[in-house]
Design a protein around this motif. Sequence first.
Motif, PDB file in Angstrom:
ATOM      1  N   VAL A   1      14.221  40.388  -2.011  1.00  0.00           N
ATOM      2  CA  VAL A   1      14.184  38.968  -1.632  1.00  0.00           C
ATOM      3  C   VAL A   1      15.595  38.388  -1.646  1.00  0.00           C
ATOM      4  O   VAL A   1      15.973  37.630  -0.733  1.00  0.00           O
TER       5      VAL A   1
ATOM      6  N   LEU B   1      17.494  36.655   1.483  1.00  0.00           N
ATOM      7  CA  LEU B   1      18.067  35.308   1.413  1.00  0.00           C
ATOM      8  C   LEU B   1      19.569  35.330   1.703  1.00  0.00           C
ATOM      9  O   LEU B   1      20.092  34.444   2.386  1.00  0.00           O
TER      10      LEU B   1
ATOM     11  N   GLY C   1      21.356  33.395   4.694  1.00  0.00           N
ATOM     12  CA  GLY C   1      22.415  32.454   4.360  1.00  0.00           C
ATOM     13  C   GLY C   1      23.702  32.721   5.114  1.00  0.00           C
ATOM     14  O   GLY C   1      24.423  31.786   5.479  1.00  0.00           O
TER      15      GLY C   1
ATOM     16  N   ALA D   1      25.908  32.677   0.071  1.00  0.00           N
ATOM     17  CA  ALA D   1      25.257  33.949   0.369  1.00  0.00           C
ATOM     18  C   ALA D   1      26.241  35.105   0.241  1.00  0.00           C
ATOM     19  O   ALA D   1      25.915  36.144  -0.351  1.00  0.00           O
TER      20      ALA D   1
END
Length: 116
Positions: A51, A55, A59, A74
């Motif tokens: 995950v 993400l 990002g 990120a």
Amino acid sequence: MSTAHWILAVPLALFYLYAGALKVLRSPDRLRPMMAWVDRVPLPALRTLGVLELLGALGLLVPDALAPWPAPAAAAGLVLLQLGAIPVHLTGGDRRIGLNLALLVAAAAALWLSVA
């Protein structure tokens, strides 16, 4: 964001989208041939890593016009992820960290380019 950022961020994001999706969707048995370390990590941690990679990938792709903070955040997160991954590989007897080092350098460059 500069063109150099996009040239680096898009392939990096695609890699992490793929790797993250594998960690989220596949069983450890199916991951083991490509990721020998999965047996040393609890399944919830493996899913969490997936995950976080997803993400991070998303990002990296948020343009400055929408929000200025996701891309640097990120990239910094992906740097930290690789800084954690390298010791995991080394302590497990897996000396093949070339990909991790390349991802670390790429994420650090993406971080620098996203704030420059």
